[in-house]
Design an enzyme around this catalytic site. Sequence first.
Site: not given
Length: 468
Positions: A400, A425, A162
């Site tokens: 995601d 994710h 991320s």
Amino acid sequence: MGLVQLEEQSWKTLRLCRLHQFQRVSKLFTTLKTLDHFNYKPESYATFQQRYVLNFQHWGGANATAPILVYLGAESPLGGDLSGIGFLHDNAAPFKALCVYIEHRYYGKSIPFRSRKEAFKNASTLGYFNSAQAIADYADIIMHIKKKLHAMSSPVIVIGGSYGGMLASWFRLKYPHVALGALASSAPILYFNNITPSGAYYSIVSKDFREASETCYQTIRKSWSEIDKIASKHHGLSTLSKKFKTCEPLTSSSEFKNYLDTMYTGAAQYDRPPSYPVNEVCRGIDGSKKQDILSKIFDGVVAYYGNRTCYLNQPTSDSETDQGWRWQTCSEMVMPIGVGENTMFQPDPFDLDSFIKNCKGYYGVPARPHWITSYYGGQDIKLILQRFGSNIIFSNGLRDPYSSGGVLENLSDSILAVSTVKGSHCLDIQPKRETDPEWLVEQRKTVVKIIKGWMAKYYADLKAFKRQ
């Protein structure tokens, strides 16, 4: 005992432990880090303690130039990374790698100005809290570790997920002499400066739900106007509070809708096996024996959260992730995520002017929405990076919503995109499970194969260099 002395004592203890326990040591260190890497003013030389962890269990050692896998911490304390990030531990043995986990400045216990209260006091103390300073910390710590272990020739692979995945990719671009390569998992580096359409995130959330169930999708889509209709009536918010068993009385319809928004986006972002939260929500909605729309939505809430005494707005205090990420998004990490047309949500375009005004009201300084692409790039990324970048894996799961801002096609022979249709994710860097589906197993194998190729070429080049 001073901080430098503490660290030196830790290294001496570590060397003794390694002799007695044969590389089965995982130890926490703190090191002094410079507050400001990019200025030479006297105040820039202030220092703070930054934490990192070393795990030697499978390391082949410096004499074998065995590799070093480094996890770049993101917007959370270090502790969760040690248990939640499996890629390093799962691959340490086959790579004979040293595993390193570094905490991001201003999170956990890596706090400048002696305390969190002082560090978050105002924009003057928060001004040193940014991605460029963070990856400079990481470069400094990695070189420090290699020097201490006499492992200057050991290749380094940086890993992140991320925001941390963005840091990993940017680290490889900014510090190619420190890291041989980078694995950037679920890194939305293109969700800045209008490179990615503002509404792309919510389009994928809606797509996830629609693929799970058309009736579920339509029920959610119709529910917003029903919420507004009830909320506009006398005692309407009280009615909604009772119907949804909220933990506190609702104060506005927008508050209520934000809670539902968070549930839907969270389910989509982390729609992973074995539970697949999107399916759970839709099973609750579609399986409801109630006839009215909002009762069906409530059954979806219960299916997602489980049986509780109350739902949605439990009293909570800001976590340090909330506090830190609020500053980061209000300074440089300006991701213009809005809601466009043709989704299951009510349209809500991103208003940059309003965002900047709100941030300035909160911190006293305006956001810099164009800085990320100015400093790291992003525009015309394939044209640019195929000419000078190398050895970056952008891994994504296409369920995601953040994958919409990720790199989804190969940019060159060594800047590669590895994606899975059913992935979510950061799923690929989480610990392996026996129940992992085959597509996830294959995604991880592909990533490892690419990294092995980088290392094989590096070792061949190193051998040739030493013969000169």
